[in-house]
Enzyme design. Structure first.
Site, PDB file in Angstrom:
ATOM      1  N   ASP A  64       0.879  -1.157   0.000  1.00  0.00           N
ATOM      2  CA  ASP A  64       0.000   0.000   0.000  1.00  0.00           C
ATOM      3  C   ASP A  64       0.927   1.220   0.000  1.00  0.00           C
ATOM      4  OD1 ASP A  64      -2.394   1.583   0.336  1.00  0.00           O
ATOM      5  OD2 ASP A  64      -1.855   1.773   2.452  1.00  0.00           O
ATOM      6  N   CYS A  74     -16.948   0.217  -7.324  1.00  0.00           N
ATOM      7  CA  CYS A  74     -16.129  -0.373  -8.378  1.00  0.00           C
ATOM      8  C   CYS A  74     -15.485  -1.660  -7.866  1.00  0.00           C
ATOM      9  CB  CYS A  74     -15.050   0.613  -8.812  1.00  0.00           C
ATOM     10  SG  CYS A  74     -13.869   0.972  -7.473  1.00  0.00           S
ATOM     11  N   ASP A 120       0.019   5.135   1.086  1.00  0.00           N
ATOM     12  CA  ASP A 120      -0.156   6.069   2.208  1.00  0.00           C
ATOM     13  C   ASP A 120      -0.207   5.310   3.529  1.00  0.00           C
ATOM     14  OD1 ASP A 120      -0.287   8.027   0.244  1.00  0.00           O
ATOM     15  OD2 ASP A 120      -2.472   8.075   0.234  1.00  0.00           O
ATOM     16  N   SER A 145      -8.921   8.033  -3.863  1.00  0.00           N
ATOM     17  CA  SER A 145     -10.220   8.652  -4.141  1.00  0.00           C
ATOM     18  C   SER A 145     -10.144  10.172  -4.186  1.00  0.00           C
ATOM     19  CB  SER A 145     -11.263   8.220  -3.104  1.00  0.00           C
ATOM     20  OG  SER A 145     -10.952   8.749  -1.838  1.00  0.00           O
ATOM     21  N   SER A 160      -2.612  11.088   5.661  1.00  0.00           N
ATOM     22  CA  SER A 160      -3.325  12.259   6.154  1.00  0.00           C
ATOM     23  C   SER A 160      -4.820  12.033   5.996  1.00  0.00           C
ATOM     24  CB  SER A 160      -2.920  13.503   5.367  1.00  0.00           C
ATOM     25  OG  SER A 160      -3.765  14.587   5.682  1.00  0.00           O
TER      26      SER A 160
END
Length: 190
Positions: A12, A102, A14, A58, A21
């Protein structure tokens, strides 16, 4: 394509490689590597591993940043990895929100299927069997486990919170951070 002398690890982004954040990582300036994460990637590369990143982004569909901003963040990461002898072989991302329903947004397995197609070229039901997936949230791990990946939770980013909630996939290994994961993996392979 993975060769017999190299292996795949899915990370992954972040909270695993860079600071996370709640307001989204939206720019090159906000993309800050976590201590030891880039060194971990370089160590893994030098041991023959290919690194694929699978990241939900996103913020793209929310209008918080553009595709050019995302590429600039990844170019920064590449630029910081290069002097360490490290590299990321591929980056897969989902630009959608949960509401879009999705198949590519983790915990759905769509991104993992794409990674499996790119690297394994197999029709197997569990094409990522034995491939480590490293994340800081349950959704990161669930997406890979659905295709047979071995789950590794790091306690950076949202990892501590994820651990405290429990419900981790069976066999999840826990590491302080990405460097601790890399060291543990390389020690076990020695």
């Amino acid at each position: 394509m993975i060769t017999s002398s190299s292996k795949l690890i899915i990370l992954d982004r972040d909270g695993v490689i860079n600071e996370d954040s709640d307001d989204y990582v939206k720019s090159v300036e906000e993309w800050i590597p976590l201590p030891g994460s880039l060194e971990a990637i370089a160590l893994l590369n030098q041991a023959g591993y290919q690194i694929a990143i699978a990241t939900n982004q996103s913020g793209l569909s929310r209008g918080y940043f553009t595709i050019s901003d995302l590429h600039a963040m990844h170019n920064k990461m590449d630029g910081l990895l290069k002097p360490l002898g490290g590299r990321v072989d591929s980056i897969f991302f989902c630009p959608h929100q949960d509401a879009h329903q999705c198949d590519c947004r983790k915990p759905a397995p769509g991104m993992m299927k794409e990674i499996a197609l790119r690297y394994k070229k197999t029709d197997s039901v569990k094409p990522l069997t034995g491939v480590p997936i490293v994340g800081d949230s349950l959704r990161d791990l669930e997406a890979g486990v659905a295709l047979g990946a071995i789950p590794h939770l790091v306690l950076t980013g949202k990892g501590e919170k994820t651990l405290s909630k429990g419900r981790l996939p069976e066999g999840t290994q826990i590491h302080a951070d990405l460097l601790a994961f890399a060291n543990a993996l390389l020690e076990n392979k020695a």
